[in-house]
Scaffold this active site. Structure first.
Site, PDB file in Angstrom:
ATOM      1  N   ASP A  67       0.816  -1.210   0.000  1.00  0.00           N
ATOM      2  CA  ASP A  67       0.000   0.000   0.000  1.00  0.00           C
ATOM      3  C   ASP A  67       0.852   1.262   0.000  1.00  0.00           C
ATOM      4  O   ASP A  67       2.071   1.203   0.177  1.00  0.00           O
ATOM      5  CB  ASP A  67      -0.963  -0.005   1.205  1.00  0.00           C
ATOM      6  CG  ASP A  67      -0.261  -0.334   2.518  1.00  0.00           C
ATOM      7  OD1 ASP A  67       0.978  -0.339   2.552  1.00  0.00           O
ATOM      8  OD2 ASP A  67      -0.965  -0.575   3.510  1.00  0.00           O
ATOM      9  N   ASN A 137      -7.478  -2.048  14.239  1.00  0.00           N
ATOM     10  CA  ASN A 137      -8.879  -2.357  13.900  1.00  0.00           C
ATOM     11  C   ASN A 137      -8.975  -3.595  12.991  1.00  0.00           C
ATOM     12  O   ASN A 137     -10.027  -3.886  12.454  1.00  0.00           O
ATOM     13  CB  ASN A 137      -9.539  -1.144  13.227  1.00  0.00           C
ATOM     14  CG  ASN A 137      -8.836  -0.731  11.935  1.00  0.00           C
ATOM     15  OD1 ASN A 137      -7.877  -1.378  11.514  1.00  0.00           O
ATOM     16  ND2 ASN A 137      -9.315   0.330  11.306  1.00  0.00           N
ATOM     17  N   HIS A 139      -7.212  -4.067  10.159  1.00  0.00           N
ATOM     18  CA  HIS A 139      -6.937  -3.866   8.733  1.00  0.00           C
ATOM     19  C   HIS A 139      -5.654  -4.583   8.317  1.00  0.00           C
ATOM     20  O   HIS A 139      -4.740  -4.777   9.111  1.00  0.00           O
ATOM     21  CB  HIS A 139      -6.939  -2.388   8.321  1.00  0.00           C
ATOM     22  CG  HIS A 139      -5.781  -1.556   8.755  1.00  0.00           C
ATOM     23  ND1 HIS A 139      -5.910  -0.333   9.362  1.00  0.00           N
ATOM     24  CD2 HIS A 139      -4.444  -1.765   8.642  1.00  0.00           C
ATOM     25  CE1 HIS A 139      -4.716   0.176   9.598  1.00  0.00           C
ATOM     26  NE2 HIS A 139      -3.815  -0.675   9.174  1.00  0.00           N
ATOM     27  N   GLU A 144      -9.702  -1.573   5.112  1.00  0.00           N
ATOM     28  CA  GLU A 144     -10.324  -1.166   6.373  1.00  0.00           C
ATOM     29  C   GLU A 144     -11.586  -1.976   6.659  1.00  0.00           C
ATOM     30  O   GLU A 144     -12.246  -2.462   5.730  1.00  0.00           O
ATOM     31  CB  GLU A 144     -10.693   0.320   6.294  1.00  0.00           C
ATOM     32  CG  GLU A 144      -9.496   1.253   6.159  1.00  0.00           C
ATOM     33  CD  GLU A 144      -8.816   1.540   7.498  1.00  0.00           C
ATOM     34  OE1 GLU A 144      -8.766   0.643   8.361  1.00  0.00           O
ATOM     35  OE2 GLU A 144      -8.321   2.664   7.646  1.00  0.00           O
TER      36      GLU A 144
HETATM   37  C1  GLP Z   1      -0.413   0.744   8.480  1.00  0.00           C
HETATM   38  C2  GLP Z   1      -0.095  -0.114   7.252  1.00  0.00           C
HETATM   39  C3  GLP Z   1      -0.324  -1.591   7.512  1.00  0.00           C
HETATM   40  C4  GLP Z   1       0.317  -1.974   8.834  1.00  0.00           C
HETATM   41  C5  GLP Z   1      -0.377  -1.233   9.942  1.00  0.00           C
HETATM   42  C6  GLP Z   1       0.141  -1.583  11.332  1.00  0.00           C
HETATM   43  O1  GLP Z   1      -1.694   1.261   8.478  1.00  0.00           O
HETATM   44  N1  GLP Z   1      -0.851   0.274   6.110  1.00  0.00           N
HETATM   45  O2  GLP Z   1       0.213  -2.324   6.432  1.00  0.00           O
HETATM   46  O3  GLP Z   1       0.189  -3.364   9.029  1.00  0.00           O
HETATM   47  O4  GLP Z   1      -0.183   0.153   9.732  1.00  0.00           O
HETATM   48  O5  GLP Z   1       1.290  -0.855  11.622  1.00  0.00           O
HETATM   49  P1  GLP Z   1       2.234  -1.107  12.838  1.00  0.00           P
HETATM   50  O6  GLP Z   1       3.060  -2.266  12.486  1.00  0.00           O
HETATM   51  O7  GLP Z   1       3.048   0.155  12.948  1.00  0.00           O
HETATM   52  O8  GLP Z   1       1.381  -1.335  14.030  1.00  0.00           O
END
Ligand code: GLP
Length: 251
Positions: A67, A137, A139, A144
């Site tokens: 993404d 959440n 995702h 989402e």
């Molecule tokens: C972002 C990314 C996800 C990632 C998520 C969790 O929103 N788009 O791909 O898994 O955050 O991030 P973190 O690893 O910092 O908790």
């Protein structure tokens, strides 16, 4: 689905890096799906360390990132483009032409850009190993929670929860982009093997919900329970709300 519980973040990072290295040893031209966020940072550091020791060669590896925010230039410190080069690609021998990130600020024909991304993944032979984190959440990528999920790469409006969670990387919450481009759940599910990483006690509740045995679009990661080759690698903190019988394997 196999769940592996590691004693801490360092162990989790080393364990997951070893799986990536083994994948590349078995198939030097592996197509690897990559994730951003804080969680895989330790794994990237370990991969760089192993590369510097000559234990892994990225020269034939092809990558596709999950993404990207819309509206940030690739050199913006919070763009996922910048993140990937800064934290990983600049330190290994991957070929720039083998690196793929979706979107970008100049993307105006967004539907076309999304379609081209999926076509490129298909042309590369599909993703051999997909690395995933998980949002609070539930995702995955930027898919989402909602009444419906998209199979293909698409444009998404970020939820308030995600904007708030990701605002920790920006000076002010208003600077967090409201939209992003993400591979769809179908694209993720088509990967031959999936590695989902989560660490820390703040992920314990969502890990319990996502891997409880129930599937709902309100928790996109719960769909991963249907994948036939998924490994969930957690540290103890992230695993602490899982019931014992959910723990298939401990490391
Ligand atoms: C972002 C990314 C996800 C990632 C998520 C969790 O929103 N788009 O791909 O898994 O955050 O991030 P973190 O690893 O910092 O908790």
């Amino acid at each position: 689905m196999k769940i592996i519980i590691c004693k801490d973040y360092e162990h989790m990072s080393r364990f997951s890096a070893d799986i990536v290295i083994e994948q590349i040893r078995q198939k030097p031209d592996s197509v690897i799906g990559l994730a951003t966020g804080s969680t895989p940072l330790g794994m990237y550091k370990e991969l760089i360390r192993q590369y510097k020791k000559g234990r892994v060669d990225f020269s034939k590896v092809v990558t596709f990132n999950l993404d990207e925010y819309l509206g940030l230039s690739p050199d913006h410190p919070q763009s996922y483009h910048y993140f990937m080069f800064n934290n990983f690609f600049n330190h290994i021998n991957i070929k720039i032409e083998n690196v793929n990130l979706p979107g970008g600020i100049t993307a105006y024909n967004l539907d076309g850009v999304c379609r081209e991304y999926d076509e490129k993944i298909e042309k590369a032979g599909g993703i051999d190993l997909q690395i995933l984190g998980i949002g609070h959440n539930g995702h995955i990528g930027f898919n989402e929670p909602g009444k419906k999920l998209y199979t293909q790469t698409h444009i998404v409006s970020l939820s308030h929860e995600t904007i708030k969670a990701n605002s920790r990387f920006f000076d002010h919450i208003d600077e967090v982009p409201r939209k992003a481009i993400t591979m769809g759940v179908g694209g993720i599910m088509r990967a031959k093997k999936i590695l989902l990483l989560a660490s820390g006690k703040d992920k314990a509740a969502i890990i319990k919900k996502a891997f409880s045995g129930i599937i709902t679009t309100e928790i996109p990661a719960s769909l991963l329970q249907l994948h036939k080759d998924i490994l969930v690698i957690l540290d103890k903190e992230a695993a602490k709300e899982l019931k014992l019988d959910n723990k298939r394997f401990c490391a």
